[in-house]
Each structure stands twice: as C-alpha cells, then as structure tokens.
Design a protein around this motif. Structure first.
Motif, PDB file in Angstrom:
ATOM      1  N   GLN A  44       0.629  -1.057  -0.272  1.00 19.63           N
ATOM      2  CA  GLN A  44      -0.287   0.415   0.204  1.00 19.63           C
ATOM      3  C   GLN A  44       0.810   1.223   0.399  1.00 19.63           C
ATOM      4  OE1 GLN A  44      -2.977  -0.358   3.271  1.00 19.63           O
ATOM      5  NE2 GLN A  44      -4.614   0.058   1.484  1.00 19.63           N
ATOM      6  N   PHE A  45       0.828   1.854  -0.963  1.00 20.67           N
ATOM      7  CA  PHE A  45       1.376   2.905  -1.029  1.00 20.67           C
ATOM      8  C   PHE A  45       1.547   4.274   0.080  1.00 20.67           C
ATOM      9  CE2 PHE A  45       3.596   6.428  -3.469  1.00 20.67           C
ATOM     10  CZ  PHE A  45       2.162   7.660  -3.013  1.00 20.67           C
ATOM     11  N   ILE A  46       2.818   4.642   0.491  1.00 16.42           N
ATOM     12  CA  ILE A  46       2.494   5.617   1.893  1.00 16.42           C
ATOM     13  C   ILE A  46       2.870   7.094   1.364  1.00 16.42           C
ATOM     14  CG2 ILE A  46       3.291   6.633   3.871  1.00 16.42           C
ATOM     15  CD1 ILE A  46       4.650   3.513   4.520  1.00 16.42           C
ATOM     16  N   PHE A  47       3.838   7.574   0.100  1.00 16.69           N
ATOM     17  CA  PHE A  47       3.940   8.405  -0.120  1.00 16.69           C
ATOM     18  C   PHE A  47       5.660   8.337  -0.529  1.00 16.69           C
ATOM     19  CE2 PHE A  47       5.569   9.789   4.840  1.00 16.69           C
ATOM     20  CZ  PHE A  47       6.731   8.408   4.690  1.00 16.69           C
ATOM     21  N   GLN A  48       5.395  10.076  -1.820  1.00 13.36           N
ATOM     22  CA  GLN A  48       6.875   9.570  -2.841  1.00 13.36           C
ATOM     23  C   GLN A  48       7.289  10.689  -2.914  1.00 13.36           C
ATOM     24  OE1 GLN A  48       6.204  10.453  -6.611  1.00 13.36           O
ATOM     25  NE2 GLN A  48       6.595   8.170  -6.981  1.00 13.36           N
ATOM     26  N   TYR A  49       8.962  10.498  -2.282  1.00 15.06           N
ATOM     27  CA  TYR A  49       9.879  11.860  -2.540  1.00 15.06           C
ATOM     28  C   TYR A  49      10.764  12.375  -3.999  1.00 15.06           C
ATOM     29  CZ  TYR A  49       9.017  13.042   2.520  1.00 15.06           C
ATOM     30  OH  TYR A  49       7.861  12.959   3.438  1.00 15.06           O
ATOM     31  N   TYR A  50      10.050  13.262  -3.957  1.00 14.70           N
ATOM     32  CA  TYR A  50      11.068  13.914  -5.515  1.00 14.70           C
ATOM     33  C   TYR A  50      11.634  15.504  -5.293  1.00 14.70           C
ATOM     34  CZ  TYR A  50      11.773  15.789  -9.876  1.00 14.70           C
ATOM     35  OH  TYR A  50      12.052  16.459 -11.071  1.00 14.70           O
ATOM     36  N   GLU A  51      12.630  15.183  -5.073  1.00 14.31           N
ATOM     37  CA  GLU A  51      13.959  17.228  -5.018  1.00 14.31           C
ATOM     38  C   GLU A  51      13.045  17.146  -3.439  1.00 14.31           C
ATOM     39  OE1 GLU A  51      12.116  19.671  -8.443  1.00 14.31           O
ATOM     40  OE2 GLU A  51      13.678  18.844  -9.106  1.00 14.31           O
ATOM     41  N   GLU A  52      13.852  16.659  -2.751  1.00 18.42           N
ATOM     42  CA  GLU A  52      13.819  16.877  -1.185  1.00 18.42           C
ATOM     43  C   GLU A  52      11.993  17.262  -0.104  1.00 18.42           C
ATOM     44  OE1 GLU A  52      16.907  18.734   0.443  1.00 18.42           O
ATOM     45  OE2 GLU A  52      17.784  18.752  -1.549  1.00 18.42           O
ATOM     46  N   GLU A  53      11.022  16.420  -1.791  1.00 19.58           N
ATOM     47  CA  GLU A  53       9.680  17.444  -0.960  1.00 19.58           C
ATOM     48  C   GLU A  53       8.658  15.986  -1.401  1.00 19.58           C
ATOM     49  OE1 GLU A  53       9.611  21.543  -2.438  1.00 19.58           O
ATOM     50  OE2 GLU A  53       7.749  20.535  -2.863  1.00 19.58           O
ATOM     51  N   PHE A  64       3.320   8.604  10.614  1.00 21.18           N
ATOM     52  CA  PHE A  64       3.649   8.102   9.370  1.00 21.18           C
ATOM     53  C   PHE A  64       4.126   9.843   8.583  1.00 21.18           C
ATOM     54  CE2 PHE A  64       3.075   3.809   8.789  1.00 21.18           C
ATOM     55  CZ  PHE A  64       2.230   3.497   9.475  1.00 21.18           C
ATOM     56  N   SER A  65       5.666   9.722   9.030  1.00 18.09           N
ATOM     57  CA  SER A  65       6.087  10.983   8.219  1.00 18.09           C
ATOM     58  C   SER A  65       7.799  10.673   7.090  1.00 18.09           C
ATOM     59  CB  SER A  65       6.578  12.102   8.847  1.00 18.09           C
ATOM     60  OG  SER A  65       7.214  11.941  10.235  1.00 18.09           O
ATOM     61  N   GLY A  66       7.960  11.787   6.228  1.00 17.39           N
ATOM     62  CA  GLY A  66       9.282  10.996   6.035  1.00 17.39           C
ATOM     63  C   GLY A  66      10.122  12.453   5.042  1.00 17.39           C
ATOM     64  N   HIS A  67      11.497  11.795   5.163  1.00 18.91           N
ATOM     65  CA  HIS A  67      12.473  13.181   4.362  1.00 18.91           C
ATOM     66  C   HIS A  67      12.431  12.342   3.500  1.00 18.91           C
ATOM     67  CE1 HIS A  67      14.551  16.810   5.315  1.00 18.91           C
ATOM     68  NE2 HIS A  67      15.751  16.265   4.803  1.00 18.91           N
ATOM     69  N   GLN A  68      13.706  12.883   2.186  1.00 18.82           N
ATOM     70  CA  GLN A  68      14.644  13.097   1.608  1.00 18.82           C
ATOM     71  C   GLN A  68      15.798  14.285   1.015  1.00 18.82           C
ATOM     72  OE1 GLN A  68      13.411  13.652  -3.330  1.00 18.82           O
ATOM     73  NE2 GLN A  68      14.729  11.944  -3.023  1.00 18.82           N
ATOM     74  N   PHE A  69      16.743  12.840   1.013  1.00 17.44           N
ATOM     75  CA  PHE A  69      17.763  14.053   1.453  1.00 17.44           C
ATOM     76  C   PHE A  69      18.264  14.468  -0.027  1.00 17.44           C
ATOM     77  CE2 PHE A  69      17.996  13.281   6.102  1.00 17.44           C
ATOM     78  CZ  PHE A  69      17.580  12.113   6.249  1.00 17.44           C
TER      79      PHE A  69
END
Lengths: 112, 114
Positions: A44-53, A64-69
């Motif tokens: 099941q899809f949680i989220f997607q990150y692109y360009e740190e967003e 549920f939270s995330g981060h992209q470096f």
C-alpha cells in the motif's frame, strides 16, 4: 551497480515507540516511494519524495512522515507505533517515470 | 470493495504447464498496468509493464489488458519451479494526483511442482 538498499532488515519495537527506516535509491534514481505490505496483502502506497519534497501521499495518518536528503536517500518515520503497524516496509526508487519502479527487499517491522 | 481484486491462491501447477493469473479493477482511470513477482523475504520485481489496452510478450511471459472489461491477465508458459513466487498486479492512473502511486492487488501465490 547497487540496487535499492534498505536498513535495518528487521526491527522489533514496542507499542507507542517511534521508528526510523532508511532507504538508498538505485544509482541514477532521484525519486523514492514508500509502501507498507501487511502479511498476505499487496503493498500500500504511503508517500513519494522527489526533489526533497513529499509529492504524493496515500491514505496514511500523520504519524507517518518522511524525508528525502540531497543525495536522494530517504527516511520513513513512524510515531506512536500501533500493533497494526507491524508489516514489511518497502522502499522503491525511480528516475521520475512511474514504470521504472525498483523495490528494495524491505524492512520487517514488528510492534509488540 | 477494493479497487483491485486478485485471487490469493495458492495456484499449484505441474512443471511445464501454463500459469494463468488475472486481476479485475473498478477504477476506469487506470492506464498503466504492471505485473510484479515477489519471492519470499524479497521485494517485488517488475516483470511486465503495459500502457492502456493490448497484449505484450516478453520471453515466456504474456500480459493482456482488456480495459472494456477492466480485466488484466498474465500468462507464464513452460513454467519452472523457479517461477514459484507471489505475483502481484499493480496499476495507476495518469492524473497528476496519481503520479507515482501504484494500486496493488493482494497477490496470487503460485507453486510449480517438479
């Protein structure tokens, strides 16, 4: 050429705790998506990150939270763990286009 | 009702037989259709990708999409014991708010017996 790598492979946490899962995308990929796969179910899809967003989000609570470096790696954080959060958490990377989604082998989270 | 329905199996076939898998869906906005293979304790691996309706063949694998019936299929010819795995269908719409979001079926477990 390393594929998608996830750490740790297994994790046991207690209800109410917080957890951080990590993902390094395949070389050349700049987009990271996170999925939750319960036993016997499809991811099941949680989220997607692109360009740190965060670009897209599935039907998951704010726990549920995330981060992209800047190096495109990503973290998934889950707060106030519930027993129902026990699952395989999969990270998938791509170079923007949807069809080239490459999955890691996942982190198996057990909440007791 | 789930957006994507897939029979969980298990589906047991003898080596050399044709494996037939299918999924039905309810969202007419789905345009991209994929099949993934997942071995135990591993992540899903993309097998086939199809855009809109039609057939696609790659080696022993054939994917079919019938958008009028909202039905997709995967056929595996000359099945081998190494094909024993869970097969997941996945699909996505092309709307901007669906970008990158795959909807998976529950997966069908396939067992190929020697």
């Amino acid at each position: 050429d390393a594929g998608v790598t996830q750490s740790p492979t297994h994790l046991i946490k207690t209800r109410g705790q917080q957890v951080t899962l990590r993902c390094s995308p395949k070389s050349g990929h700049d987009t990271v998506s996170w999925y939750q796969q319960a036993l016997g179910q499809g991811p099941q899809f949680i989220f997607q990150y692109y360009e740190e967003e965060e670009r897209q989000r599935g039907n998951f609570p704010d726990r549920f939270s995330g981060h992209q470096f800047p190096n495109y790696s990503s973290e998934l954080n889950v707060n106030a763990l519930l027993l129902g959060d026990s699952a395989l958490y999969l990270c998938a990377s791509s170079f923007r286009t949807l069809r080239s989604l490459h999955f890691g082998n996942g982190t198996r989270l057990t909440v007791t | 009702q789930k957006e994507v329905e897939q029979d969980p199996g298990p589906l047991s076939v003898p080596e050399g037989a044709i494996v037939s898998l299918n999924c039905t869906y309810s969202n007419s906005a789905f345009q991209y259709f994929m099949w993934y293979r997942q071995y135990s304790r591993k992540g899903p691996e993309l097998l086939m990708y199809t855009y809109s309706s039609g057939n696609k063949e790659d080696g022993r694998f054939t994917a079919q999409v019938d958008k009028s019936s909202k039905y997709i299929s995967l056929f595996i010819r000359d099945s081998q014991p190494s094909d024993s795995a869970t097969y997941l269908c996945a699909m996505s719409a092309t709307r901007p708010d669906s970008w990158g979001k795959l909807q998976f079926g529950a997966g069908t477990q396939v067992v190929v017996t020697p």
